[in-house]
Scaffold this motif. Structure first.
Motif, mmCIF file in Angstrom:
data_model
loop_
_atom_site.group_PDB
_atom_site.id
_atom_site.type_symbol
_atom_site.label_atom_id
_atom_site.label_comp_id
_atom_site.label_asym_id
_atom_site.label_seq_id
_atom_site.Cartn_x
_atom_site.Cartn_y
_atom_site.Cartn_z
ATOM 1 N N LYS A 1 0.834 -1.204 0.000
ATOM 2 C CA LYS A 1 0.000 0.000 0.000
ATOM 3 C C LYS A 1 0.870 1.256 0.000
ATOM 4 N N LEU A 2 1.935 1.208 0.801
ATOM 5 C CA LEU A 2 2.789 2.396 0.885
ATOM 6 C C LEU A 2 3.513 2.624 -0.441
ATOM 7 N N GLU B 1 2.403 1.950 -3.357
ATOM 8 C CA GLU B 1 1.437 2.593 -4.252
ATOM 9 C C GLU B 1 1.313 4.071 -3.927
ATOM 10 N N ARG B 2 1.289 4.373 -2.624
ATOM 11 C CA ARG B 2 1.140 5.782 -2.241
ATOM 12 C C ARG B 2 2.360 6.597 -2.634
ATOM 13 N N GLU C 1 1.947 7.299 -6.221
ATOM 14 C CA GLU C 1 0.933 8.344 -6.387
ATOM 15 C C GLU C 1 1.511 9.708 -6.052
ATOM 16 N N PRO D 1 4.578 10.324 1.222
ATOM 17 C CA PRO D 1 3.331 10.487 1.973
ATOM 18 C C PRO D 1 3.544 10.167 3.443
ATOM 19 N N ASP E 1 2.702 8.409 6.781
ATOM 20 C CA ASP E 1 2.106 7.098 7.015
ATOM 21 C C ASP E 1 2.080 6.862 8.515
#
Lengths: 286, 331
Positions: A235-236, A238-239, A242, B37, B39
């Protein structure tokens, strides 16, 4: 090292002969208009048809436009972010060095002067090349860049360099990973508004593609030294992808506002991609 | 509960626990963190790991300081009889146990009277958990072993302890009884008092001692239970009750039996070869009336260093797992 071909979209005001179209009259092929022989006493350029058509019966000579050279300058970001993750196959400094060598060679082949300003927190005097037409200047500079482990904490001097470029209108290449605030980018582009700017965005593919193994990675910001621990998982990853896509979109938006078209490199430097940027119908942009 | 520390100087090392919070290890050089990002899972995990590292160090340091709870006395309310186990340790007890008259001489499975006695005592004590037991053995002289206690491990250990080696020379039941009676001296009467004599009983008691024993039994209101361990080829106690008068002088156990019967204080005799006898003895004690008594119980010193080390180890294992999960190259 190969040459790439660039061109500009304006008429140069300059008297040094070169490759680019200029506004000035002189020896050239491009027809500009007619002038009286008294004004331009060059009998070789007499135009008999024009003379016959002239209502005053004055001898007419053809006036041509001279082709002129331009200064080409490379503003390079030498902040620490350019040197991080050097383990990657195509690290950003290597791409920058390849690009520098190729640009210097291309400028020489095109007959233009080439200059280089390396910037981190300050304009680096040891990585500065005043405008020169020396043939091998780019090679020596590229070797120096290849050996450099950049350590600057910001790329703030890019703005200083942009402001300092008050000389003639130039073709300015802005090579960086653009890992700095968009505010600085706005200021730099604003300061360079008078020139033709080509941003060269150099990203290392490794930046956005961490190892596929599940695990903990402790990472440090190459410039601020800030620390983070990431639990790398699908998931990370993918982020992260993004986030990079969003960054690219934001950069493109900023460039478009200043009527500037960027070139993106996230692998090896490619001369053909540069040529396509200038001559291609629609070079791939964001 | 007060925790004290045997080696408080070790706390000098406690600031080391801050190391994981202050010092950062090697890290991957990343171009620009602002791009990544945020997290919260990663961030929470990072903090948890740093705290685990601090806790591991702190746990080890506290372990080094050796925390303990000192020995404390605790008042408890108990209820039960006071039982003094009086075990015959004379040499005659080493001889074999005669299950019943007429058993064959060459029966190899016979055990010594001593071990039979201990087994019976152990069973008795184990089935009377709420009672307070004291213990002494006697031979020529009485040997006090155990003051009144309710702790089964201690009682069982005391009973088992004498099973080693051979018995001592002589048998002096009188002195043994007197010593057992001295257990009740100055003891407030809070429940039934029993002296549980386990003996083969082969001894005479002189009249003076007999009188003293009788007086003390009365004064302290103590019941006497005798678990009789029959010697091989001994006539036994009960079947010859009618004949006791005749054999009292020649058979010492009959003499003793007769004396105990004639004292006028509560007295019961059981014969060891009968499994029912022990059950009856246990039941008899159970039927006695008891009052609650306050017992001062001593809780021994307790060491907590082990817990600290285990906790430190657990945290260290967490860190070790994280270490195996660590990624040291970005790509």
């Amino acid at each position: 090292m190969r040459e790439f071909h660039y061109r500009i979209g304006w008429r140069v005001y300059g008297h040094r002969p070169g490759f680019h179209r200029s506004a000035g009259a002189g020896p050239g092929i491009e027809f500009h208009g007619h002038a009286a022989l008294f004004d331009l006493p060059d009998a070789r350029k007499l135009d008999l048809h024009a003379t016959l058509r002239d209502p005053f019966g004055l001898w007419q000579v053809r006036v041509h436009r001279q082709r002129a050279s331009i200064p080409v300058i490379l503003l390079a970001d030498l902040s620490a972010s350019m040197g991080a993750l050097t383990g990657g196959a195509a690290s950003k400094m290597r791409v920058l060095a390849d690009f520098t060598a190729s640009l210097a060679y291309s400028a020489h082949r095109t007959g233009d002067a080439f200059g280089f300003i390396g910037c981190d927190e300050v304009m680096r005097d040891d990585y500065r090349l005043p405008f020169t037409r020396v043939r091998g200047a780019g090679i020596a500079l590229a070797e120096k860049l290849r050996a450099l482990q950049p350590s600057g904490r910001t790329a703030g001097a890019l703005l200083d360099a942009a402001v300092a470029l008050t000389e003639r209108r130039s073709l300015v290449f802005l090579a960086s990973d653009f890992h700095f605030p968009l505010v600085l980018l706005e200021q730099v582009l604003h300061a360079l508004a008078r020139h033709e700017v080509v941003p060269v965005v150099i990203w290392d593919k490794a930046e956005l593609q961490p190892v596929t193994r599940f695990g903990l990675a402790s990472i440090r910001d190459s410039e601020t030294g800030g620390r983070r621990t990431l639990l790398l998982r699908k998931k990370l990853r993918e982020r992260i992808n993004e986030a990079y896509a969003a960054r690219r979109a934001a950069l493109s938006a900023a460039f478009i506002q200043h009527a500037v078209r960027p070139v993106y490199f996230s692998g090896d430097f490619d001369e053909d991609q540069m040529t396509a940027h200038f001559h291609g119908a629609l070079a791939p942009t964001a | 509960m007060n925790v004290e520390f045997a080696e408080p100087w070790a706390f000098v090392l406690l600031p080391l626990a801050l190391l994981p919070l202050l010092v950062r290890g090697p890290a991957i050089n990343y171009p620009w963190l602002a791009l990544l990002p945020r997290d919260w899972v990663s961030e929470a995990l990072a903090w948890a790991l740093r705290l685990a590292a601090a806790a591991a160090i702190a746990g080890a340091v506290v372990g080094l300081a050796e925390p303990y709870r000192a020995e404390v006395s605790v008042e408890r309310i108990g209820q039960g009889a006071h039982v003094v186990l009086l075990l015959d340790r004379s040499r005659s007890m080493d001889q074999s146990f005669g299950a019943s008259p007429g058993t064959h001489v060459l029966d190899g499975r016979r055990e010594s009277k001593n071990s039979v006695a201990r087994r019976l005592l152990a069973e008795f004590a184990a089935s009377r958990e709420q009672d307070l037991f004291g213990m002494l053995v006697f031979s020529t002289f009485p040997l006090p072993i155990l003051d009144f206690t309710q702790k089964q491990e201690v009682i069982q250990a005391a009973i088992a302890a004498g099973g080693i080696g051979r018995g001592l020379a002589d048998t002096d039941v009188g002195r043994g009884l007197e010593a057992a009676l001295s257990y009740f001296e100055d003891l407030p009467y809070t429940g039934s008092r029993i002296i549980l004599l386990v003996s083969d009983g082969g001894a005479h008691i002189d009249p003076e001692t007999r009188q003293r024993i009788q007086n003390l039994l009365r004064r302290y209101r103590v019941a006497l239970y005798w678990i009789y361990i029959r010697s091989f080829r001994s006539p036994g106690l009960l079947q010859g009750e009618a004949a006791t008068a005749g054999t009292a002088d020649s058979v010492p156990e009959h003499f003793l039996h007769r004396f105990f019967l004639g004292m006028g204080t509560p007295y019961r005799a059981y014969e060891a070869e009968n499994p029912e006898a022990l059950r009856r003895a246990i039941e008899d004690v159970g039927g006695l009336e008891n009052f609650p008594i306050a017992i001062t119980d001593v809780l021994p010193r307790r060491d907590f260093a082990g817990f600290c080390y285990v906790a430190a180890l657990a945290f260290a294992i967490v860190l070790l797992i994280a270490r195996f999960l660590e990624i040291r190259r970005w790509a």
